[in-house]
Design an enzyme around this catalytic site. Structure first.
Site, short mmCIF file in Angstrom:
data_model
loop_
_atom_site.label_atom_id
_atom_site.label_comp_id
_atom_site.label_asym_id
_atom_site.label_seq_id
_atom_site.Cartn_x
_atom_site.Cartn_y
_atom_site.Cartn_z
N ASP A 106 5.19 -35.18 -17.70
CA ASP A 106 5.54 -35.75 -16.66
C ASP A 106 4.48 -35.47 -15.30
O ASP A 106 3.74 -34.37 -15.29
CB ASP A 106 7.08 -35.42 -16.39
CG ASP A 106 7.78 -35.97 -17.39
OD1 ASP A 106 7.45 -36.66 -18.28
OD2 ASP A 106 9.06 -35.31 -17.58
N1 URA Z 1 9.94 -32.56 -21.34
C1 URA Z 1 9.99 -33.00 -20.25
O1 URA Z 1 11.04 -33.51 -19.83
N2 URA Z 1 8.77 -33.26 -19.33
C2 URA Z 1 7.56 -33.15 -19.81
O2 URA Z 1 6.79 -33.25 -19.14
C3 URA Z 1 7.30 -32.40 -20.79
C4 URA Z 1 8.66 -32.15 -21.86
#
Ligand code: URA
Length: 250
Positions: A106
């Site tokens: 993310d």
């Molecule tokens: N899980 C999440 O919620 N975000 C990420 O970036 C990776 C794994």
């Protein structure tokens, strides 16, 4: 190794587009084994012939394999019209070589992100059937349910009915926990912690398979994988495949 066109090899090393390489050759800026080469379609043996562009020697690689310490605030994409991407953290030479991220983190997640030009490598690490493990450290608000770790281990069902594979939740004291997953669903760590009472405030990926993030890499910094690191990721892939096939390994 079969011989390959000089311009194709140079483009794969990020020296420029085929058109740019042709111009460099015409200008006498490319050497093969120390001799100026003005013919970009010349066949070379990339593993043996020594190449240089503009006086800079180029080290041949069939593919690039990088680990990046992704900082928060950049998107995991090869291009975006509005936001900085992880590719913007790399030199132009690597962007031109056709490098792409393996999976995604993310925008607000930090930590280990692999990038490669090797489609088969990326696909194998991402394949849901391979179950390559990923380790995250999360900070969260709220209080986790007393049975949170047991529910992770049993395989959580999220609020929308999504069933997660068994995972590990290890409290690290205070507002920190380590989470190990063997899959990569959308916002998975955030959604799993939410299901047991925590709201993620910061998330960082520490490890993929056997490969930890190099602690020497500051946020935004990257380095090439060593051969042994790449091989270890490959072993992981075999291990996962064998486990799936019912072959036990110690
Ligand atoms: N899980 C999440 O919620 N975000 C990420 O970036 C990776 C794994």
């Amino acid at each position: 190794m079969t011989s390959e066109r000089l311009d194709k090899v140079l483009a794969g090393l990020g020296a420029g587009s085929r058109r740019e390489i042709a111009a460099l050759a015409r200008a006498g800026k490319i050497t093969v084994n120390g001799d100026i080469c003005r013919t970009p379609d010349r066949k070379i043996n990339p593993e043996q012939d020594k190449l240089s562009v503009d006086g800079q020697p180029l080290v041949y690689r069939a593919h690039w394999y990088l680990m990046l310490n992704k900082p928060a605030g950049v998107v995991t994409a090869t291009e975006d019209n509005f936001q900085r991407t992880v590719l913007d953290l790399l030199p132009e030479q690597l962007r031109r070589a056709g490098i792409f991220p393996v999976g995604r983190l993310d925008k607000d997640t930090e930590g280990l992100l692999l990038l490669t030009t090797d489609g088969a490598f990326g696909h194998a690490l991402m394949s849901p059937r391979r179950h390559v493990s990923k380790v995250y450290e999360a900070r969260f608000d709220g209080t986790l349910a007393p049975d949170a770790a047991a529910r992770f281990a049993a395989g959580l069902t999220l609020a929308d009915g999504t069933v997660c594979r068994p995972a590990t939740l290890e409290p690290l004291g205070g507002d920190r926990a380590r989470i190990t997953l063997c899959e990569g669903k959308f916002h998975q760590v955030k959604r799993m912690l939410r299901a047991v009472g925590g709201t993620v405030t910061a998330l960082r990926r520490e490890q993929i398979g056997t490969l930890p993030l190099d602690p020497a890499l500051a946020p935004g910094a990257f380095r090439e994988l060593r051969e042994d690191e790449r091989a270890a990721l490959t072993v992981d892939r075999e291990h996962a495949q064998n486990t799936k096939n019912g072959i036990s390994q110690k």
